[in-house]
Enzyme design. Structure first.
Site, PDB file in Angstrom:
ATOM      1  N   THR A   1      61.503  48.671  26.846  1.00 47.44           N
ATOM      2  CA  THR A   1      61.989  47.525  26.076  1.00 47.44           C
ATOM      3  C   THR A   1      60.834  46.623  25.654  1.00 47.44           C
ATOM      4  O   THR A   1      60.797  46.134  24.519  1.00 47.44           O
ATOM      5  CB  THR A   1      63.001  46.705  26.902  1.00 47.44           C
ATOM      6  OG1 THR A   1      64.083  47.557  27.269  1.00 47.44           O
ATOM      7  CG2 THR A   1      63.526  45.524  26.117  1.00 47.44           C
TER       8      THR A   1
ATOM      9  N   GLU B   1      68.722  40.711  33.837  1.00 46.98           N
ATOM     10  CA  GLU B   1      68.071  41.253  32.642  1.00 46.98           C
ATOM     11  C   GLU B   1      66.642  40.743  32.518  1.00 46.98           C
ATOM     12  O   GLU B   1      65.776  41.437  31.975  1.00 46.98           O
ATOM     13  CB  GLU B   1      68.881  40.876  31.402  1.00 46.98           C
ATOM     14  CG  GLU B   1      70.234  41.555  31.290  1.00 46.98           C
ATOM     15  CD  GLU B   1      70.125  43.032  30.970  1.00 46.98           C
ATOM     16  OE1 GLU B   1      69.654  43.799  31.849  1.00 46.98           O
ATOM     17  OE2 GLU B   1      70.511  43.422  29.862  1.00 46.98           O
TER      18      GLU B   1
END
Length: 316
Positions: free
Chosen positions: A188, A135
């Site tokens: 993001t 991530e």
């Protein structure tokens, strides 16, 4: 060479009021991963299907997560002369950039599968830590609210990152999820950049109350309490501007019986929770009604909560 076939689920993070701390696993969609243990040292991404994800290891979440695991394993393995490597094939049924945990599915899936092939030397928290490194590659932050439910299944709560402390919450058996994924890009990094760094105490108090009530509602299977708790007064008002017709979608879905919902991860997908499959299907119909007149391509999904998380079907 020994291999394993893995099914790694999509996930919903930031469960409305649970920004960065609550997530859940879906039964559908899910990635398929073929992972092979070899005596060729290193990690090799052999093929990626249904996606234009980079084969460049430095840009791939699966590589980064598996690299973290392999580095740790090499420190603890008894036979230091044993040469170990992995070959990865990914079938990406979860579209990258969808906001439903595509990078997390890759990262969590490969570390879970590698752990099985190595004889399960690592525990769940360690696997989550490895997957978090994937991530970090994908979003710049090593967050766990997607990889934790992918690995543990159900609904998960991150109490702390330092030390990492994650618990699996109760999942009501009639809780279903409806999702619409507008085919637009919401990075993001951009979605995080627009967030306020300071919040009002009154907003914080309201948010804490909603998080506590949501957890209580899940355990009591009190769908009315769950519905009342699905309110975000901190993040959603800012990020909603990134999603076309977000509030109209939210209002119309609740009018026909949805419990509530919000932005999945950093978007652009929007999810709604419902009691029962029948209402969840009606929500999908409303989502189609709202988006079909727009000049925006989209996909919809409907799924119960995935209680198991990652599954593997065979070792070959």
């Amino acid at each position: 060479m020994k291999g394993i076939k893995i099914f790694s689920p999509a996930t919903i993070a930031n469960l409305v009021c649970g920004f960065d701390v609550i997530g859940l696993a879906l039964d559908f969609p899910k990635d398929e991963i073929y992972l092979y243990k070899t005596n060729n040292p290193g990690i090799h991404i052999h093929r990626i299907y249904k996606s234009s994800l980079p084969n460049d290891p430095m840009k791939n979440s699966a590589f980064a997560a598996l690299q973290a695991l392999l580095k740790k394993y090499q420190k603890i393995q008894i036979n230091e002369e044993e040469k170990i490597g992995f070959k990865i094939e990914l079938i990406k049924n979860i579209r990258p950039g969808s906001g439903i945990g595509s990078s997390a599915a890759s990262a969590a899936g490969v570390v879970y599968g590698a752990n099985v092939l190595l004889g399960n030397p690592f525990n769940t928290i360690q696997l989550i830590r490895f997957a978090m490194e994937g991530e970090r590659i994908a979003s710049g932050i090593a967050h766990a609210d997607n990889v934790a439910p992918a690995i543990m299944g159900g609904v998960t709560l991150i109490r702390s990152y330092n030390p990492l402390d994650i618990t699996k919450l109760h999942s009501p058996n009639q809780l279903w999820v409806s999702i619409i994924h507008p085919q637009i890009e919401v990075k993001t990094s951009d979605a995080r950049e627009i967030l306020k760094q300071k919040i009002l105490m009154t907003d914080a108090i309201k948010q804490w109350g909603n998080v506590g009530a949501l957890v209580a509602g899940l355990y009591r299977e009190d769908y009315e309490l769950i519905s009342r708790s699905l309110e975000d007064v901190i993040v959603e008002p800012i990020r909603a501007i990134l999603i076309p017709y977000f509030y109209e979608l939210q209002i119309k879905c609740k009018e026909i019986g949805a419990l509530g919902g919000g932005i999945s991860g950093s978007g652009p997908s929007v999810f709604m929770l419902s009691k029962g499959n029948y209402t969840a299907k009606k929500v999908i119909e409303v989502m189609n009604q709202v988006y079909s007149p727009l000049q925006v391509d989209y996909k919809t999904y409907i799924s119960p909560i995935n209680l198991q998380g990652i599954k593997w079907s065979e070792i070959f």
